[in-house]
Design a protein around this motif. Sequence first.
Motif, PDB file in Angstrom:
ATOM      1  N   ALA A 149      29.535  43.272 -12.905  1.00 49.20           N
ATOM      2  CA  ALA A 149      28.132  42.892 -12.743  1.00 49.20           C
ATOM      3  C   ALA A 149      27.496  42.579 -14.093  1.00 49.20           C
ATOM      4  CB  ALA A 149      27.369  44.008 -12.030  1.00 49.20           C
ATOM      5  N   ASP A 150      27.794  43.369 -15.102  1.00 48.81           N
ATOM      6  CA  ASP A 150      27.231  43.162 -16.437  1.00 48.81           C
ATOM      7  C   ASP A 150      27.752  41.876 -17.063  1.00 48.81           C
ATOM      8  OD1 ASP A 150      25.549  44.306 -18.558  1.00 48.81           O
ATOM      9  OD2 ASP A 150      27.413  44.391 -19.684  1.00 48.81           O
ATOM     10  N   THR A 151      29.042  41.601 -16.886  1.00 51.79           N
ATOM     11  CA  THR A 151      29.645  40.386 -17.454  1.00 51.79           C
ATOM     12  C   THR A 151      29.036  39.140 -16.826  1.00 51.79           C
ATOM     13  OG1 THR A 151      31.713  41.560 -17.845  1.00 51.79           O
ATOM     14  CG2 THR A 151      31.800  39.156 -17.835  1.00 51.79           C
ATOM     15  N   ALA A 152      28.881  39.129 -15.491  1.00 48.34           N
ATOM     16  CA  ALA A 152      28.309  37.969 -14.808  1.00 48.34           C
ATOM     17  C   ALA A 152      26.863  37.740 -15.229  1.00 48.34           C
ATOM     18  CB  ALA A 152      28.391  38.158 -13.298  1.00 48.34           C
ATOM     19  N   LEU A 153      26.101  38.823 -15.394  1.00 48.35           N
ATOM     20  CA  LEU A 153      24.696  38.692 -15.779  1.00 48.35           C
ATOM     21  C   LEU A 153      24.563  38.148 -17.193  1.00 48.35           C
ATOM     22  CD1 LEU A 153      21.756  39.236 -14.932  1.00 48.35           C
ATOM     23  CD2 LEU A 153      21.978  41.519 -15.919  1.00 48.35           C
ATOM     24  N   LYS A 154      25.372  38.650 -18.114  1.00 42.90           N
ATOM     25  CA  LYS A 154      25.255  38.224 -19.515  1.00 42.90           C
ATOM     26  C   LYS A 154      25.820  36.825 -19.742  1.00 42.90           C
ATOM     27  CE  LYS A 154      25.256  42.860 -21.547  1.00 42.90           C
ATOM     28  NZ  LYS A 154      25.991  43.820 -22.397  1.00 42.90           N
ATOM     29  N   SER A 155      26.917  36.484 -19.068  1.00 43.47           N
ATOM     30  CA  SER A 155      27.545  35.176 -19.279  1.00 43.47           C
ATOM     31  C   SER A 155      26.861  34.073 -18.491  1.00 43.47           C
ATOM     32  CB  SER A 155      29.028  35.238 -18.899  1.00 43.47           C
ATOM     33  OG  SER A 155      29.178  35.497 -17.506  1.00 43.47           O
ATOM     34  N   GLY A 156      26.218  34.447 -17.377  1.00 40.91           N
ATOM     35  CA  GLY A 156      25.549  33.456 -16.553  1.00 40.91           C
ATOM     36  C   GLY A 156      26.489  32.647 -15.688  1.00 40.91           C
ATOM     37  N   ILE A 157      27.750  33.049 -15.585  1.00 39.05           N
ATOM     38  CA  ILE A 157      28.734  32.328 -14.775  1.00 39.05           C
ATOM     39  C   ILE A 157      29.460  33.326 -13.870  1.00 39.05           C
ATOM     40  CG2 ILE A 157      29.080  30.476 -16.450  1.00 39.05           C
ATOM     41  CD1 ILE A 157      31.609  31.881 -17.380  1.00 39.05           C
ATOM     42  N   TYR A 178      32.154  35.621 -12.233  1.00 42.47           N
ATOM     43  CA  TYR A 178      33.215  36.490 -12.747  1.00 42.47           C
ATOM     44  C   TYR A 178      34.008  37.014 -11.559  1.00 42.47           C
ATOM     45  CZ  TYR A 178      35.488  40.588 -14.826  1.00 42.47           C
ATOM     46  OH  TYR A 178      36.413  41.523 -15.235  1.00 42.47           O
ATOM     47  N   SER A 179      35.321  36.874 -11.606  1.00 43.68           N
ATOM     48  CA  SER A 179      36.174  37.354 -10.513  1.00 43.68           C
ATOM     49  C   SER A 179      37.306  38.187 -11.083  1.00 43.68           C
ATOM     50  CB  SER A 179      36.725  36.182  -9.699  1.00 43.68           C
ATOM     51  OG  SER A 179      37.490  35.330 -10.517  1.00 43.68           O
ATOM     52  N   ILE A 198      34.013  39.335  -6.708  1.00 42.98           N
ATOM     53  CA  ILE A 198      33.362  38.148  -7.266  1.00 42.98           C
ATOM     54  C   ILE A 198      31.923  38.535  -7.591  1.00 42.98           C
ATOM     55  CG2 ILE A 198      32.567  35.799  -6.837  1.00 42.98           C
ATOM     56  CD1 ILE A 198      34.913  35.407  -4.976  1.00 42.98           C
ATOM     57  N   ALA A 199      31.547  38.402  -8.852  1.00 47.45           N
ATOM     58  CA  ALA A 199      30.174  38.690  -9.294  1.00 47.45           C
ATOM     59  C   ALA A 199      29.561  37.389  -9.806  1.00 47.45           C
ATOM     60  CB  ALA A 199      30.169  39.751 -10.387  1.00 47.45           C
ATOM     61  N   GLU A 200      28.378  37.069  -9.302  1.00 50.24           N
ATOM     62  CA  GLU A 200      27.753  35.803  -9.674  1.00 50.24           C
ATOM     63  C   GLU A 200      26.278  36.020  -9.941  1.00 50.24           C
ATOM     64  OE1 GLU A 200      27.938  31.163  -8.233  1.00 50.24           O
ATOM     65  OE2 GLU A 200      29.046  32.708  -7.196  1.00 50.24           O
ATOM     66  N   PRO A 201      25.722  35.363 -10.986  1.00 48.90           N
ATOM     67  CA  PRO A 201      24.295  35.513 -11.268  1.00 48.90           C
ATOM     68  C   PRO A 201      23.449  35.046 -10.082  1.00 48.90           C
ATOM     69  CG  PRO A 201      25.419  34.468 -13.106  1.00 48.90           C
ATOM     70  CD  PRO A 201      26.398  34.504 -11.973  1.00 48.90           C
ATOM     71  N   MET A 202      22.327  35.719  -9.861  1.00 45.73           N
ATOM     72  CA  MET A 202      21.406  35.396  -8.772  1.00 45.73           C
ATOM     73  C   MET A 202      20.122  34.829  -9.380  1.00 45.73           C
ATOM     74  SD  MET A 202      20.079  37.932  -5.723  1.00 45.73           S
ATOM     75  CE  MET A 202      19.599  39.183  -6.923  1.00 45.73           C
ATOM     76  N   ILE A 230      17.576  36.470 -11.933  1.00 44.44           N
ATOM     77  CA  ILE A 230      16.851  37.689 -11.583  1.00 44.44           C
ATOM     78  C   ILE A 230      17.792  38.852 -11.279  1.00 44.44           C
ATOM     79  CG2 ILE A 230      14.849  36.448 -10.715  1.00 44.44           C
ATOM     80  CD1 ILE A 230      15.915  36.898  -7.892  1.00 44.44           C
ATOM     81  N   GLY A 231      19.094  38.600 -11.307  1.00 48.01           N
ATOM     82  CA  GLY A 231      20.024  39.682 -11.028  1.00 48.01           C
ATOM     83  C   GLY A 231      21.427  39.164 -10.766  1.00 48.01           C
ATOM     84  N   THR A 232      22.198  39.948 -10.034  1.00 42.51           N
ATOM     85  CA  THR A 232      23.604  39.635  -9.770  1.00 42.51           C
ATOM     86  C   THR A 232      23.934  39.951  -8.315  1.00 42.51           C
ATOM     87  OG1 THR A 232      24.042  40.420 -12.015  1.00 42.51           O
ATOM     88  CG2 THR A 232      25.949  39.952 -10.625  1.00 42.51           C
ATOM     89  N   VAL A 233      24.766  39.105  -7.732  1.00 43.63           N
ATOM     90  CA  VAL A 233      25.309  39.376  -6.402  1.00 43.63           C
ATOM     91  C   VAL A 233      26.796  39.665  -6.553  1.00 43.63           C
ATOM     92  CG1 VAL A 233      25.774  38.475  -4.105  1.00 43.63           C
ATOM     93  CG2 VAL A 233      23.638  37.924  -5.238  1.00 43.63           C
ATOM     94  N   VAL A 234      27.223  40.801  -6.015  1.00 41.40           N
ATOM     95  CA  VAL A 234      28.627  41.212  -6.103  1.00 41.40           C
ATOM     96  C   VAL A 234      29.205  41.238  -4.687  1.00 41.40           C
ATOM     97  CG1 VAL A 234      30.240  42.972  -6.871  1.00 41.40           C
ATOM     98  CG2 VAL A 234      28.107  42.604  -8.135  1.00 41.40           C
TER      99      VAL A 234
END
Length: 560
Positions: free
Chosen positions: A280-288, A290-291, A306-310, A318-322
């Motif tokens: 979740a942290d990686t997807a939020l910081k990178s903006g892309i 992450y699987s 699969i974690a993706e920025p929301m 505004i957050g992340t969807v996992v």
Amino acid sequence: MTSIDGSVREFHRADLQKELLSVANVFASTIQAPAGEPRLPESMVAPAAGEGPRLTLVAADGRVLQDNQSPATEMDNHADRPEIIDALESGAGRSIRFSQTVGADLVYAAIAIPRPAGDTVILRVSQPLSRVTATERRITTAIGIALTAAVLVTLLTLIFLSRSISSRTRRAALAARRFSSGDFTGRLQEDGPIEFSGLARSLNGMAEKLDASISTLQVQTSEMLAILQSMSNAVIALDREHRIIRLNNASLQMFDLADIDLRGRLLEEVIREPALQKAADTALKSGIRYSAEIPFSRSTRIAELIAEPMADGQGETIGTVVVLEEVTRLRRLEQIRTDFAANVSHELRTPITSISGYAEILQETDDPELIRKCGDVIVRNTSRLSAIIEDLLALARIEDPQRRSMLELESVQIGSVFDSVIHSTKEAAQAQKVTITCHVDGEPTVRGTRPLLEQAISNLLSNAIKYGGGDAPIEIRCSTTDDGMVRIEVEDFGAGIANEHLDRIFERFYRVDRSRSRELGGTGLGLAIVKHITSVLGGNIQAKSQLGVGTIFIITLPAG
């Protein structure tokens, strides 16, 4: 009221003075003007004239020439009277003052009348102020009454309007409060003044639009929640601080969470999985996206993540969807498939190698004894190879969903199945000097197919004969349980199985003693076939064993 009295008094007296001047002008034209002294008309000095205005004729030097209400000889010189002075200077004069002659306040108006002889006389008209005051009081009283009535009417009108406005305003405020709280059941009446009817129409229109919009949003939200909750994958929505926005039922089940409201709580506080927090942290910081495939730290389970920025409507993150999908069973099946392929290759390679090797010896020797031995080995390995292939085909048939759906289940008597199986294994039992005893409690029947039941029980009985030990008896039993199930038991009194093997003996090609199993002709698939047959028939199988005492296999099937 005092200011009204003053205004009325000033207006009335000014108007009266103008009226007296007009009267003076009228009488001025009727004054006799012979060569002698001017005189008032006889009609104005008659006794009845006392009831009208007082007329005084004054010479330019202030002498009173004539007065219609008092003798002129008894009157003082009027040269110092204000109205006389003003009349001589400007042609007209007015004043309100106390009269020494009458002994009362009078209202005076005087005009200068030029004479043909060249001299000037002044005609003064006066009226007692008491009459004016009485008139003023009547006017003031009338005005006061009128004003009081107007004020009362105005107050009553204002009270009525105030109550009407207050009532309408209160209804509008209550309606607005209801609308703001989501209650759109009532509507405002669109009557009354145009301002309030327009306000009511606006509020009603706003309520209808809000009701429609909220209903649409509720339907869309319900649909989204239904879709989210029906998903088999775990879905977790987080804000930028890793606080839970929403998660579905699959998430609760995957992480063994209580069915409570977890919104607003930190992810690491609720789910202690470092790999999940890292994703979740990686997807939020990178903006892309992450699987990854993550193992659960507190169990042997595995999940694909699969974690993706929301983002919101403006594209701001505004957050992340996992999204997590548990692949433990899939990975286990893949491992089983890999192990199965390796075991099949190994199990097939062993007899094929033996057959190939001894066939080459047969090509190179003429020794009858060697030829016989080689032939025996080839026949034995061919039988083993055939048995392996038959068992593999049997497993394939049992696992085939299409074949399973085509099974025609019927009521099968277990007693007759036992008789058939004991008869088919009679020679093997005699060769091992094993005694088989059978006990059937009543006439139990199960819902299944006879061939599958015979194969399952035959496999268990064959294993008991092979591994039970010589001269050790074997018992097969059948009874009906209290919950309507049929219990089948196959028990031997051989060497037994260690506890560490009991959980794996139903796996394909798993053997407790590989060398002994090959020696006795086992394929390593018999118990796997039994497990699959019981599963197909809606039952289960378990094994209990104690080293040096023996082993018992228990099959439980629905009664038919």
